[in-house]
Design an enzyme around this catalytic site. Sequence first.
Site, PDB file in Angstrom:
ATOM      1  N   HIS A 231       0.805  -1.230   0.000  1.00 11.97           N
ATOM      2  CA  HIS A 231       0.000   0.000   0.000  1.00 11.97           C
ATOM      3  C   HIS A 231       0.833   1.273   0.000  1.00 11.97           C
ATOM      4  O   HIS A 231       0.291   2.366   0.184  1.00 11.97           O
ATOM      5  CB  HIS A 231      -1.016   0.001   1.144  1.00 11.97           C
ATOM      6  CG  HIS A 231      -1.926  -1.193   1.097  1.00 11.97           C
ATOM      7  ND1 HIS A 231      -2.909  -1.350   0.151  1.00 11.97           N
ATOM      8  CD2 HIS A 231      -1.966  -2.318   1.846  1.00 11.97           C
ATOM      9  CE1 HIS A 231      -3.513  -2.501   0.330  1.00 11.97           C
ATOM     10  NE2 HIS A 231      -2.964  -3.125   1.343  1.00 11.97           N
TER      11      HIS A 231
ATOM     12  N   ARG B 181      -7.092  15.832  -0.337  1.00 15.69           N
ATOM     13  CA  ARG B 181      -5.849  16.583  -0.099  1.00 15.69           C
ATOM     14  C   ARG B 181      -5.047  16.646  -1.392  1.00 15.69           C
ATOM     15  O   ARG B 181      -5.374  15.961  -2.356  1.00 15.69           O
ATOM     16  CB  ARG B 181      -5.013  15.849   0.956  1.00 15.69           C
ATOM     17  CG  ARG B 181      -4.664  14.432   0.496  1.00 15.69           C
ATOM     18  CD  ARG B 181      -3.559  13.776   1.272  1.00 15.69           C
ATOM     19  NE  ARG B 181      -3.087  12.596   0.576  1.00 15.69           N
ATOM     20  CZ  ARG B 181      -3.653  11.399   0.631  1.00 15.69           C
ATOM     21  NH1 ARG B 181      -4.737  11.211   1.374  1.00 15.69           N
ATOM     22  NH2 ARG B 181      -3.153  10.380  -0.048  1.00 15.69           N
TER      23      ARG B 181
END
Length: 511
Positions: A235, A292
């Site tokens: 990840h 973001r």
Amino acid sequence: MFRKVLIANRGEIALRVVRACQELGVKTVAVYSEADARAPHVREADEAVSIGPPPSSESYLRGDRIIEAAKLTEAEAIHPGYGFLSEREWFARAVRDAGIVWVGPPAEAIAAMGSKTAARTLVAANGVPVVPGTTEALANAKDAEKFAKKFGYPILLKAVAGGGGKGMRVVSSSKELAGALESARREAKNAFGDDAVYLEKFVERPRHVEIQVLADTHGTVLSLGERECSVQRRHQKMIEEAPSVAVTPELRNKMGETAARAARAAGYVNAGTCEFLLDQSGEFYFLEMNTRLQVEHPVTELVTGIDLVQWQLRIAAGEKLPFRQEEISPRGWAMECRITSEDASNNFLPSTGRIEHLHLPSGPGVRWDAGIESGSEVGLYYDPMLAKLIVWGVDRAQAVTRMRRALVDLIIQGVETSRDFHVRVMDDDEFRRGEIDIQWLERRLASILARRPATESVRIAAIAAALLAERDHAARSVTGVSGDSVAATPATSSDVANSWKHAARVEGLRS
Ligand code: MV4
């Protein structure tokens, strides 16, 4: 535009925001922990405020101290960068409540996308494709069995609280289901304090393709196209590129419209990213929205020519986006390698130390976004990402060639880095053909690392080269231009750097 902006972050992203501010004529305020007193982001900002001890929990995560610093320095806005407080709803709210402008999406949009299942429900209701599965938590094993049958194996159990792959279990048959449910629950409970688990059809060998969106306060939502981020390990993304070999102009339009629809559903403003799985048949499914600026934003900047950080600031200041969707299309190819202080040959073990020598690549189409410089101390308090090497080429083949050349030109001495690993990836035939998916690196890692030259022979060559450099230096100094006898000067760090470079070349790092 603002007069002064506080940057609530460190490292390369803090510097990235400082540079955007400088180009907009905006003064900057850095915040820093005790470990970062001499960090480049502190020096490059116009002002800096100390906010606490090295651990993030006592410094970069202290929203109260950061807001105090903004008030003290009369900063009108706060840019959070990525990580740290960037996706904390409470912080976005606290900044707004303090009368300071938040350079990011509204707290409500962060909240809407924060819960993975709530986001899935919200976007699905707005016509965005999500992976077939349940939205409600599973009651028990019998319930799970019923839905698994309905969607068909293999299925993927996911934590409702979600994030980072924790509490995820692939289940390929009904006999594994009860056990997997139990262990997914246990892991979810440990990670999020919530053992709720739901299930989705497992998408096999998909690509991770994400869409950059930019939305202003006047109702314009634009898609800036995709980034391919399939090269990841556990990840953590390692290489990103734009565009994606798997995305045609038609698919780009379709995914872009879909991402814009998801953003509108959440009342989104500012820069954001919708993550999708793209399967081998060309179907795509929404996974989540990152509220973001992302690490990999530069590849989008290089192919669109749009400065995302400047636009984040302009949007926060109330400006209107001047682009039309039809005007935005990728030009050429951009690629980013994350340079981390990790030893790829030793299971990516984090490495620490002082950057003794740094030689930066340059030349056409090369961009270096870094938070380190020669002399920087690399510790264990923060993320191991030291820098990003980003290149642009006219097509993918040129981008790969250029990336390899720039990686070989890059020399970092003092800590182990991921540089050599990236060179090996650039040499990989499957990578060169763009045949990547989210499991690709895991499947290919052993053969990528096996192509590494023996470290022992590189070391021997380096030592020999360093000795030769020193001898040459001594010989030159003793002769002197005037014919006088001059004391021999020791080899400088650049001599040693060159010897390393030479050694690398000898050992075949250069093709
Ligand atoms: C999936 C999937 C396959 N099928 N969902 C990983 C983290 C979380 N955000 C979602 N993830 C995945 N969801 C279905 N139905 C595969 C992944 C996945 C993944 C996704 C994106 C990037 C890297 C990944 C690595 C492993 C698994």
